[in-house]
Design a protein around this motif. Structure first.
Motif, PDB file in Angstrom:
ATOM      1  N   GLU A   9     -15.277  25.149 -26.428  1.00  0.00           N
ATOM      2  CA  GLU A   9     -16.033  24.334 -25.466  1.00  0.00           C
ATOM      3  C   GLU A   9     -16.021  24.969 -24.081  1.00  0.00           C
ATOM      4  N   GLN A  44     -18.163  28.012 -23.380  1.00  0.00           N
ATOM      5  CA  GLN A  44     -19.613  27.865 -23.245  1.00  0.00           C
ATOM      6  C   GLN A  44     -20.053  27.937 -21.794  1.00  0.00           C
ATOM      7  N   ARG A  49     -20.562  29.650 -18.551  1.00  0.00           N
ATOM      8  CA  ARG A  49     -20.721  31.073 -18.206  1.00  0.00           C
ATOM      9  C   ARG A  49     -19.718  31.545 -17.170  1.00  0.00           C
ATOM     10  N   GLU A  92     -14.587  34.607 -23.994  1.00  0.00           N
ATOM     11  CA  GLU A  92     -15.346  33.906 -25.038  1.00  0.00           C
ATOM     12  C   GLU A  92     -14.708  34.147 -26.395  1.00  0.00           C
ATOM     13  N   PHE A 107     -20.046  25.517 -33.471  1.00  0.00           N
ATOM     14  CA  PHE A 107     -20.274  26.326 -32.263  1.00  0.00           C
ATOM     15  C   PHE A 107     -20.963  27.664 -32.584  1.00  0.00           C
TER      16      PHE A 107
END
Ligand code: GRF
Length: 203
Positions: free
Chosen positions: A17, A20, A22, A27, A47
């Motif tokens: 979560e 996500q 930026r 990541e 996801f």
């Protein structure tokens, strides 16, 4: 990062979560699991994160040599620079070419106790039964000891008279999600420096 998980996957979900956004400096490249039916797999699918099942064999608590090689290969080919253990129920061993060697200083685990207390399984129940008044969680770098590597971050909560192992675990889990995300963020920003047993750069 590559996330390794065997169960429900709530820490993995917290990371997915947050990733996500930026502005977050990390990541999730892939999930690797030794349990095909793990909740973490559903999280990966929701996801759109690639996931891989590795046949880790029956050797309870340990990885077979083949499974370990496959995990290393998956992490490397996913381009991971960090490996996050989020409820991965296997013990990593040291040795040339193994995960801890290839990702030396780059494997982080989240554990539901204030280490060095209550290592191993059912840490929340251990804490409750011992009678501590303060419990919590720890994010730490992983070495070949079980839950014994240098501590990155910890978060503490009070134990209440009416707590059960389940209620305590639920409150600790909320702390885990914040701690695991912050540990990854600090790592990705290059802030963490391991100095013997101490991890500096967390303030
Ligand atoms: C967490 O309590 C974590 O600290 C421990 O295993 C549990 C995994 O939970 N290592 P989840 O699968 O992330 O929900």
């Amino acid at each position: 990062m590559a996330v390794l998980a065997s169960g429900r996957g709530s820490n993995f979900k917290a990371l997915a979560e947050r990733s996500q956004d930026r502005a977050f400096p990390a990541e999730v490249a892939c999930l690797i699991t030794d349990q095909r039916a793990a909740g973490a797999v559903s999280v990966a699918e929701s996801f759109n994160i690639p996931w891989f099942w590795v046949d880790a064999g029956e050797r309870r608590g340990r990885l077979t040599a083949d499974a370990e090689s496959e995990i290393v290969a998956r992490c490397e080919s996913a381009g991971a620079r960090l490996v996050l253990l989020a409820g991965f129920m296997r013990i990593l061993e040291s040795g040339e070419g193994k995960l801890l060697d290839r990702f030396s200083g780059r494997v982080i685990n989240i554990h539901p106790s204030l280490l060095p207390s209550f290592k191993g399984l059912q840490a929340q129940r251990q804490a409750l039964e011992y009678g501590v008044k303060v419990a919590g969680c720890s994010a730490h770098f992983v070495d070949a000891s079980v839950d014994g590597g240098p501590i990155i971050l910890q978060s503490a909560i009070a134990v209440h008279d009416d707590d059960t192992a389940e209620s305590l675990a639920a409150r600790i889990l909320g702390e885990e999600h914040a701690v695991v995300v912050r540990a990854v963020e600090l790592f990705a920003l290059g802030k963490l420096k391991i100095d013997g047993r101490r991890v500096l750069g967390t303030e």
